[in-house]
Design a protein around this motif. Structure first.
Motif, PDB file in Angstrom:
ATOM      1  N   SER A 183       0.861  -1.075   0.006  1.00  0.00           N
ATOM      2  CA  SER A 183      -0.026  -0.035  -0.020  1.00  0.00           C
ATOM      3  C   SER A 183       0.751   1.345  -0.015  1.00  0.00           C
ATOM      4  O   SER A 183       0.209   2.386   0.132  1.00  0.00           O
ATOM      5  CB  SER A 183      -0.995   0.074   1.200  1.00  0.00           C
ATOM      6  OG  SER A 183      -0.081  -0.083   2.338  1.00  0.00           O
TER       7      SER A 183
ATOM      8  N   LEU B 292       5.064   3.397  -6.665  1.00  0.00           N
ATOM      9  CA  LEU B 292       4.603   3.972  -7.859  1.00  0.00           C
ATOM     10  C   LEU B 292       6.009   4.468  -8.767  1.00  0.00           C
ATOM     11  O   LEU B 292       5.809   4.511  -9.930  1.00  0.00           O
ATOM     12  CB  LEU B 292       3.541   4.818  -7.856  1.00  0.00           C
ATOM     13  CG  LEU B 292       2.213   4.314  -7.196  1.00  0.00           C
ATOM     14  CD1 LEU B 292       1.183   5.274  -7.047  1.00  0.00           C
ATOM     15  CD2 LEU B 292       1.734   2.948  -8.047  1.00  0.00           C
TER      16      LEU B 292
ATOM     17  N   THR C 187      -3.384  -1.855  -9.916  1.00  0.00           N
ATOM     18  CA  THR C 187      -4.138  -1.346  -8.744  1.00  0.00           C
ATOM     19  C   THR C 187      -5.317  -1.865  -8.540  1.00  0.00           C
ATOM     20  O   THR C 187      -6.165  -2.020  -9.231  1.00  0.00           O
ATOM     21  CB  THR C 187      -4.214   0.300  -9.124  1.00  0.00           C
ATOM     22  OG1 THR C 187      -3.142   1.106  -9.148  1.00  0.00           O
ATOM     23  CG2 THR C 187      -4.925   1.153  -7.559  1.00  0.00           C
ATOM     24  N   LEU C 188      -5.205  -2.514  -7.298  1.00  0.00           N
ATOM     25  CA  LEU C 188      -6.368  -3.239  -6.815  1.00  0.00           C
ATOM     26  C   LEU C 188      -7.379  -2.563  -6.159  1.00  0.00           C
ATOM     27  O   LEU C 188      -7.363  -1.701  -5.485  1.00  0.00           O
ATOM     28  CB  LEU C 188      -6.006  -4.542  -5.968  1.00  0.00           C
ATOM     29  CG  LEU C 188      -5.385  -5.624  -6.654  1.00  0.00           C
ATOM     30  CD1 LEU C 188      -4.600  -6.762  -5.579  1.00  0.00           C
ATOM     31  CD2 LEU C 188      -5.799  -6.040  -7.941  1.00  0.00           C
TER      32      LEU C 188
ATOM     33  N   THR D   3       4.332   1.834 -15.418  1.00  0.00           N
ATOM     34  CA  THR D   3       2.925   1.636 -15.335  1.00  0.00           C
ATOM     35  C   THR D   3       2.754   0.174 -15.789  1.00  0.00           C
ATOM     36  O   THR D   3       1.878  -0.232 -15.132  1.00  0.00           O
ATOM     37  CB  THR D   3       2.396   2.554 -16.415  1.00  0.00           C
ATOM     38  OG1 THR D   3       2.603   4.000 -15.905  1.00  0.00           O
ATOM     39  CG2 THR D   3       0.898   2.406 -16.355  1.00  0.00           C
TER      40      THR D   3
ATOM     41  N   PRO E 290       2.681   4.188  -1.428  1.00  0.00           N
ATOM     42  CA  PRO E 290       2.663   4.858  -2.938  1.00  0.00           C
ATOM     43  C   PRO E 290       4.053   5.116  -3.406  1.00  0.00           C
ATOM     44  O   PRO E 290       4.062   5.437  -4.497  1.00  0.00           O
ATOM     45  CB  PRO E 290       2.009   6.241  -2.481  1.00  0.00           C
ATOM     46  CG  PRO E 290       2.154   6.320  -1.121  1.00  0.00           C
ATOM     47  CD  PRO E 290       2.370   4.979  -0.475  1.00  0.00           C
TER      48      PRO E 290
ATOM     49  N   ILE F 270       2.539  -2.130 -12.873  1.00  0.00           N
ATOM     50  CA  ILE F 270       1.749  -1.937 -11.771  1.00  0.00           C
ATOM     51  C   ILE F 270       0.212  -2.242 -12.011  1.00  0.00           C
ATOM     52  O   ILE F 270      -0.321  -1.809 -12.856  1.00  0.00           O
ATOM     53  CB  ILE F 270       1.821  -0.508 -11.241  1.00  0.00           C
ATOM     54  CG1 ILE F 270       3.314   0.044 -10.727  1.00  0.00           C
ATOM     55  CG2 ILE F 270       0.873  -0.012 -10.099  1.00  0.00           C
ATOM     56  CD1 ILE F 270       3.586   1.371 -10.715  1.00  0.00           C
TER      57      ILE F 270
END
Length: 117
Positions: free
Chosen positions: A101, A106, A116-117, A111, A103, A114
């Protein structure tokens, strides 16, 4: 494990020695530390190095992904960056699945890497 520990500590530790149920860690300046003398972050780096080394030994016999679930919460930015670099290296030959979780991740991955869920 020594190779991964050396990478994760930025070369600060260069050897892991085991003698009669004791683990000693040797620095680049030839200082010796016991497990009890390590900081929480460094001891977690050692733990990760052992786990990855074990996974690499098994990878020679069976293919499986490395799955990490927010495993680096006690790593500072420098440690986290080195760990992400190691994850990139490992992902060349083995699938690495990393849940977090944080950030900051990132900025260390592209991209397409990654989800995102």
């Amino acid at each position: 494990a020594t190779k991964y520990f050396q990478m994760l500590t930025g070369g600060n530790f260069i050897a892991i020695k085991m003698k009669s149920n004791m683990i000693s860690l040797i620095t680049a300046t030839d200082e010796q530390f016991s497990l009890a003398e390590l900081s929480k972050g460094t001891s977690e780096q050692l733990y990760v190095a052992f786990r990855i080394a074990f996974a690499q030994v098994l990878a020679d016999m069976i293919e499986f992904p490395i799955i990490i679930d927010d495993g680096f919460v006690n790593f500072d930015a420098q440690r986290l960056g080195r760990m992400h670099g190691l994850m990139h290296e490992l992902s060349i030959n083995q699938q690495v699945i990393y849940f977090t979780s944080n950030p900051v991740v990132l900025t260390d991955f592209t991209t397409p890497q990654i989800v995102t869920l």
